[in-house]
Motif scaffolding. Structure first.
Motif, PDB file in Angstrom:
ATOM      1  N   GLN A 168       0.831  -1.207   0.000  1.00 53.98           N
ATOM      2  CA  GLN A 168       0.000   0.000   0.000  1.00 53.98           C
ATOM      3  C   GLN A 168       0.863   1.254   0.000  1.00 53.98           C
ATOM      4  O   GLN A 168       0.394   2.330  -0.323  1.00 53.98           O
ATOM      5  CB  GLN A 168      -0.921   0.016   1.219  1.00 53.98           C
ATOM      6  CG  GLN A 168      -1.904  -1.130   1.233  1.00 53.98           C
ATOM      7  CD  GLN A 168      -2.837  -1.046   2.432  1.00 53.98           C
ATOM      8  OE1 GLN A 168      -3.430  -0.013   2.696  1.00 53.98           O
ATOM      9  NE2 GLN A 168      -2.964  -2.134   3.164  1.00 53.98           N
ATOM     10  N   ALA A 169       2.139   1.112   0.427  1.00 50.76           N
ATOM     11  CA  ALA A 169       3.074   2.238   0.405  1.00 50.76           C
ATOM     12  C   ALA A 169       4.328   1.797  -0.325  1.00 50.76           C
ATOM     13  O   ALA A 169       4.651   0.607  -0.363  1.00 50.76           O
ATOM     14  CB  ALA A 169       3.415   2.672   1.829  1.00 50.76           C
ATOM     15  N   ASP A 170       5.031   2.766  -0.941  1.00 54.37           N
ATOM     16  CA  ASP A 170       6.295   2.457  -1.604  1.00 54.37           C
ATOM     17  C   ASP A 170       7.470   2.670  -0.667  1.00 54.37           C
ATOM     18  O   ASP A 170       8.518   2.061  -0.817  1.00 54.37           O
ATOM     19  CB  ASP A 170       6.471   3.334  -2.839  1.00 54.37           C
ATOM     20  CG  ASP A 170       5.327   3.162  -3.811  1.00 54.37           C
ATOM     21  OD1 ASP A 170       5.083   2.019  -4.217  1.00 54.37           O
ATOM     22  OD2 ASP A 170       4.654   4.167  -4.118  1.00 54.37           O
ATOM     23  N   ILE A 171       7.303   3.583   0.298  1.00 53.38           N
ATOM     24  CA  ILE A 171       8.358   3.848   1.267  1.00 53.38           C
ATOM     25  C   ILE A 171       7.731   3.974   2.649  1.00 53.38           C
ATOM     26  O   ILE A 171       6.700   4.628   2.797  1.00 53.38           O
ATOM     27  CB  ILE A 171       9.112   5.167   0.950  1.00 53.38           C
ATOM     28  CG1 ILE A 171       9.884   5.042  -0.365  1.00 53.38           C
ATOM     29  CG2 ILE A 171      10.067   5.534   2.085  1.00 53.38           C
ATOM     30  CD1 ILE A 171      10.704   6.271  -0.725  1.00 53.38           C
ATOM     31  N   ALA A 172       8.346   3.329   3.645  1.00 54.64           N
ATOM     32  CA  ALA A 172       7.920   3.525   5.029  1.00 54.64           C
ATOM     33  C   ALA A 172       9.089   4.118   5.785  1.00 54.64           C
ATOM     34  O   ALA A 172      10.189   3.565   5.775  1.00 54.64           O
ATOM     35  CB  ALA A 172       7.504   2.203   5.666  1.00 54.64           C
ATOM     36  N   ALA A 173       8.867   5.254   6.430  1.00 52.28           N
ATOM     37  CA  ALA A 173       9.920   5.885   7.223  1.00 52.28           C
ATOM     38  C   ALA A 173       9.992   5.202   8.579  1.00 52.28           C
ATOM     39  O   ALA A 173       9.051   4.527   8.994  1.00 52.28           O
ATOM     40  CB  ALA A 173       9.610   7.364   7.396  1.00 52.28           C
ATOM     41  N   GLY A 174      11.117   5.378   9.275  1.00 48.99           N
ATOM     42  CA  GLY A 174      11.250   4.927  10.652  1.00 48.99           C
ATOM     43  C   GLY A 174      10.940   3.459  10.881  1.00 48.99           C
ATOM     44  O   GLY A 174      10.070   3.109  11.664  1.00 48.99           O
ATOM     45  N   VAL A 175      11.660   2.579  10.183  1.00 51.16           N
ATOM     46  CA  VAL A 175      11.456   1.143  10.386  1.00 51.16           C
ATOM     47  C   VAL A 175      12.101   0.731  11.710  1.00 51.16           C
ATOM     48  O   VAL A 175      13.289   0.969  11.919  1.00 51.16           O
ATOM     49  CB  VAL A 175      12.087   0.350   9.213  1.00 51.16           C
ATOM     50  CG1 VAL A 175      12.057  -1.138   9.503  1.00 51.16           C
ATOM     51  CG2 VAL A 175      11.361   0.665   7.918  1.00 51.16           C
ATOM     52  N   PRO A 176      11.346   0.106  12.632  1.00 49.46           N
ATOM     53  CA  PRO A 176      11.935  -0.298  13.906  1.00 49.46           C
ATOM     54  C   PRO A 176      12.837  -1.532  13.729  1.00 49.46           C
ATOM     55  O   PRO A 176      12.658  -2.302  12.787  1.00 49.46           O
ATOM     56  CB  PRO A 176      10.714  -0.647  14.758  1.00 49.46           C
ATOM     57  CG  PRO A 176       9.646  -0.999  13.789  1.00 49.46           C
ATOM     58  CD  PRO A 176       9.918  -0.200  12.547  1.00 49.46           C
ATOM     59  N   ALA A 177      13.794  -1.674  14.644  1.00 49.78           N
ATOM     60  CA  ALA A 177      14.784  -2.754  14.551  1.00 49.78           C
ATOM     61  C   ALA A 177      14.117  -4.113  14.342  1.00 49.78           C
ATOM     62  O   ALA A 177      14.575  -4.948  13.563  1.00 49.78           O
ATOM     63  CB  ALA A 177      15.645  -2.770  15.806  1.00 49.78           C
TER      64      ALA A 177
END
Lengths: 311, 533
Positions: free
Chosen positions: B245-254
């Motif tokens: 649904q998104a091409d980029i996700a910011a702030g990926v958690p560890a």
């Protein structure tokens, strides 16, 4: 007491509640150890003395406390809730711009919960059955599961796994289904249990027996007579919950990334954006006062016994 | 224009994807880039800004100059610039033919209005500006004393040039809320949709032809549209990119890194965050901590490196300096491995410092005082992993006889604690691409809270000299040299206990190509980014 007079008294009492809420908010605000100037500039910025002084004057923070209180109350009376430290917008415009979204969510969730609870209580009240046990278990589950978890579960299955209700790129009714369900389920459990308990009592009453002997079907007794009794506590709870939902949609709004009062409240509390916090407190208090008055009037429609002026 | 060398990690990553696929650089135009990210606070950055604001708006507003992650400056709206011998006068020649999204002209006067606003409303963030003037196509900034980091400051996304037509027509409040026809810049994308709390929609500015000297192509951007959706919850952003649904996700958690790495449709885009690592500032106004031996004991008494690997799951590396590798030009790699975990040596240091008596609870005592340290941090400086990590610090320090407790408080309360000097340790990281300003703020002896972040009350004349020189010099080489000297002095005196170098991690579809990080530690611009169709 006449209805008009009672209404007048209720409105006066409501105004007193609002004044108390505003004053309490002001006192709490003064007791906070924090410096509003630092809040205004945010956690990551360092601020020169010159900027500090300017902000103090701009927000009237350099005046004596009693003067600040006077201005605070004076501004509220004029419908001015001040301006947000963080967003640099007026609190009134923040609340009004976020309100629509939250009201939509809260109204739909309340309707969803009330409908579900009505069906559940009408069909399962007054008898021990397998259906009643299952419905009760479901209610308990809905009460005890955090909304956060329900929201994530719904998203995981109905958006990420099977993309039925997208979380991005769709502003139609589809984007409302999961948040409304999440928020609705959170209040459904309590509502349903209270309504069923009330119907259990009503169905034992002599009037129910009379109705049955008049030849009314069991369904008619339930829908036309017992439900009225259950609706009184049902409405009271719904009204209270509706008020709470306005500010309490926090979790649902956060999980689904929706605009709304809850999100604004959370942001304001974590950032100590005091004018917004006070604004939301006053707004929600107003909603509580108004819904309470409205519900009292509604009782009279539902329960004819309350209409007599002699009481 | 410079087409050329692969400069950054981000580009290196996408380059390797090309190599694997056996494809040449054949950028495709068109497409909609959907980004799941955080919400900007205010769409007029002069009124209020956060890092989130910067990423969302850096393609709406252009800046005078661009600074790459390597610290190199490139022309942008300013086709050239010069600094006077005495470092007091900065002149910028404004490029011809630039227009704002509403068709008005971006000239020297428009730039002057913006800079004057920065001076009037924000006291130029402490830069000693005495005058801003425009003459012909040249804008001149005059200072009362030299301030080397000025170029860096002007390259920051907050310094995007806003159309004067918007400043005149709308109130601060309206510009902050922003929207189409209100939020007007000269960047490669213009705002066409804005719902507060929900999304920001950008569309390609077809007339655009004035990218920075660091850009890889000319003319309008490749992407037709950028749709930013604001999702606060980590798992929801990750779910959005995993489900396409998104091409980029910011702030990926560890915790989500492995899942994204294992997904053949997704890529991780990562870069070292420029700034001060996640570290502990040590309050030397506490007599116990004024003793260097105690500070050193804290530095070697806990196995930070192992904790970093166990807790951050490869999303951070152990830190050994006051600057992260995210500022490559100023980072002193020579500091790496200067100390290592040694509990016995730590205990010996504490004994030597007079904390040799051990109480019944295992905590060291000196003259009836227990060696007990109170750490504070703010909610928005903390996250789940740091929370977990702190438990490791507590166990480690307990083992060498130091009591450690950590409070996570809302920022305003932390601020009050700091002003009252009621803390022993402060743990946070700081993010900025300018090493000189960062270290000056955090360690120069007069930079005390709340005007700056010298929470440790560090007062070292040699360090002051290096930092003063760095900030006064307009020469980036001199600045970087002094910042390296400062890093060594800070470690010599154990003024800071660096723990981990955070990374900026984005999850993206493999169709996203051409991302490059800038000196601010974010994707520098979506101008060169394109989608494989």
């Amino acid at each position: 007491m006449t209805t008009a007079r009672e209404l007048f008294v209720r409105i006066l009492a409501g105004a007193a509640v609002l004044w108390a809420a505003a004053s309490l908010a002001f006192v709490v605000l003064q007791m906070l150890p924090s410096d509003p100037v630092q809040v205004i500039y945010g956690a990551d910025s360092t601020v020169t003395q010159e900027m500090r002084d300017r902000i103090r004057t701009e927000y009237g923070l350099d005046r004596p406390i009693w003067e600040q209180y006077g201005q605070f109350v004076g501004r509220i009376l004029q419908g001015d809730l001040g301006s947000s430290y963080q967003q640099r917008r007026s609190v009134v415009s923040i609340i009004t711009s976020e309100l629509g979204s939250t009201i939509t969510l809260a109204v739909l969730a309340t309707i969803f919960a009330l409908t579900l609870a009505t069906i559940a209580s009408v069909t399962t009240a007054g008898k021990q059955s397998r259906a009643r046990s299952i419905v009760s278990a479901f209610e308990l589950l809905a009460i005890s599961t955090p909304a956060f978890w329900i929201g994530l579960l719904l998203l995981t299955f109905l958006s990420f796994q099977w993309p039925i209700f997208p979380v991005m790129g769709d502003d139609s009714w589809r984007s409302l289904v999961l948040p409304v369900t999440t928020l609705g389920l959170a209040i459904f459990g309590t509502l349903s249990q209270v309504m069923r308990a009330e119907m259990d009592i009503a169905l034992e009453q002599p009037f129910a027996l009379t109705a049955r002997t008049r030849g009314l079907s069991e369904w008619s007794v339930r829908w036309r007579h017992a439900l009225r009794h259950a609706l009184i506590p049902g409405l009271t709870i719904s009204a209270e919950m509706f008020g709470a939902l306005l500010a309490g949609a926090i979790i649902t709004e956060r999980v689904f990334g929706r605009p709304g009062l809850g999100r604004i409240t959370l942001q304001a509390v974590t950032n100590q954006d005091i004018p917004v916090v006070v604004g939301v407190v006053l707004f929600v208090a107003t909603v509580f006062v108004i819904t309470n008055i409205a519900v009292d009037l509604l009782y009279r429609l539902i329960d004819p016994r309350l209409r007599s002026t002699a009481a | 224009m410079r087409h050329s060398v692969i400069r950054t990690l981000g580009l290196a990553l996408s380059a390797s994807v090309f190599a694997l696929g056996g494809q040449a650089f054949a950028q495709q135009s068109g497409g909609v880039l959907r980004i799941a990210t955080y919400e900007p606070l205010c769409l007029d950055q002069n009124e209020g800004s956060s890092r989130n604001t910067q990423t969302a708006l850096q393609d709406v507003y252009d800046r005078l100059i661009y600074k790459s992650q390597e610290g190199e400056y490139f022309p942008w709206l300013a086709s050239e610039w010069s600094v006077s011998e005495d470092g007091l006068t900065y002149s910028f020649t404004i490029r011809d033919g630039v227009v704002f999204h509403d068709g008005t002209t971006l000239d020297a006067e428009a730039v002057r209005i913006n800079l004057q606003r920065w001076v009037d409303d924000r006291s130029a963030n402490g830069v000693p500006v005495t005058a801003v003037t425009a003459e012909g196509n040249v804008v001149t900034i005059t200072l009362s004393e030299p301030h080397g980091p000025l170029l860096h400051d002007l390259s920051e996304p907050v310094q995007g040039i806003v159309a004067p037509s918007s400043i005149e027509a709308f109130s601060k409040e309206e510009r902050c809320a922003g929207g189409p026809d209100i939020t007007i810049g000269s960047g490669p994308f213009k705002v066409v949709g804005r719902t507060q709390g929900q999304d920001l929609i950008l569309e390609r500015f077809e007339d655009y032809n004035w990218p920075s000297g660091a850009a890889q192509h000319e003319g309008p951007a490749y992407l037709e549209r950028i749709e930013m959706r604001f999702l606060t919850e980590d798992s929801v952003r990750v779910g959005a990119v995993e489900s396409g649904q998104a091409d980029i996700a910011a702030g990926v958690p560890a915790i989500s890194v492995a899942a994204i790495e294992g997904n053949s449709n997704l890529q991780l885009i990562r870069a070292e965050q420029p700034g001060i690592p996640w570290s502990m500032w040590v309050n030397q106004s506490n007599p116990a901590l004024a003793d260097q031996r105690v500070r050193e004991a804290i530095r070697i008494g806990v196995d930070y490196a192992s904790l970093v690997n166990a807790v951050f799951l490869g999303t951070s590396s152990p830190a050994y300096s006051a600057i992260t590798p995210g500022i490559p030009a100023a980072y002193d790699a020579g500091q790496e491995g200067r100390w290592s975990f040694d509990a016995e040596a730590a205990k010996a240091l504490l004994d030597e410092a007079g904390w040799s008596e051990i109480g019944a609870d295992g905590i060291r005592v000196k003259d009836v005082e227990r060696l007990s340290l109170k750490a504070v941090t703010a909610t928005n400086w903390n996250n789940q992993q740091r929370e977990l990590f702190a438990q490791g610090i507590q166990a480690g320090l307990q083992a060498i006889g130091i009591e450690y407790s950590r409070e996570v408080l809302d920022f305003a309360t932390v601020d009050a604690r700091m002003k009252a000097n009621e803390y022993d340790l402060v743990d946070t990281s700081q993010s900025s691409g300018d090493g000189a300003t960062l270290l000056y703020g955090a360690f120069q002896s007069t930079s005390l809270w709340p005007a700056n972040t010298n929470w440790g009350f560090v007062n070292d004349p040699a360090l002051d000299e290096a930092l003063n020189t760095a900030v006064a010099s307009a020469d980036p080489d001199v600045q970087n040299e002094q910042v390296r000297i400062a890093q060594k002095i800070i470690n010599d005196g154990a003024y800071l206990i660096p723990i981990a170098n955070p990374q900026v991690i984005l999850g993206a579809s493999t169709k996203v190509k051409g991302t490059v990080f800038s000196s601010s530690g974010q994707i520098g611009s979506f101008y060169d980014v394109w989608l494989e169709q």
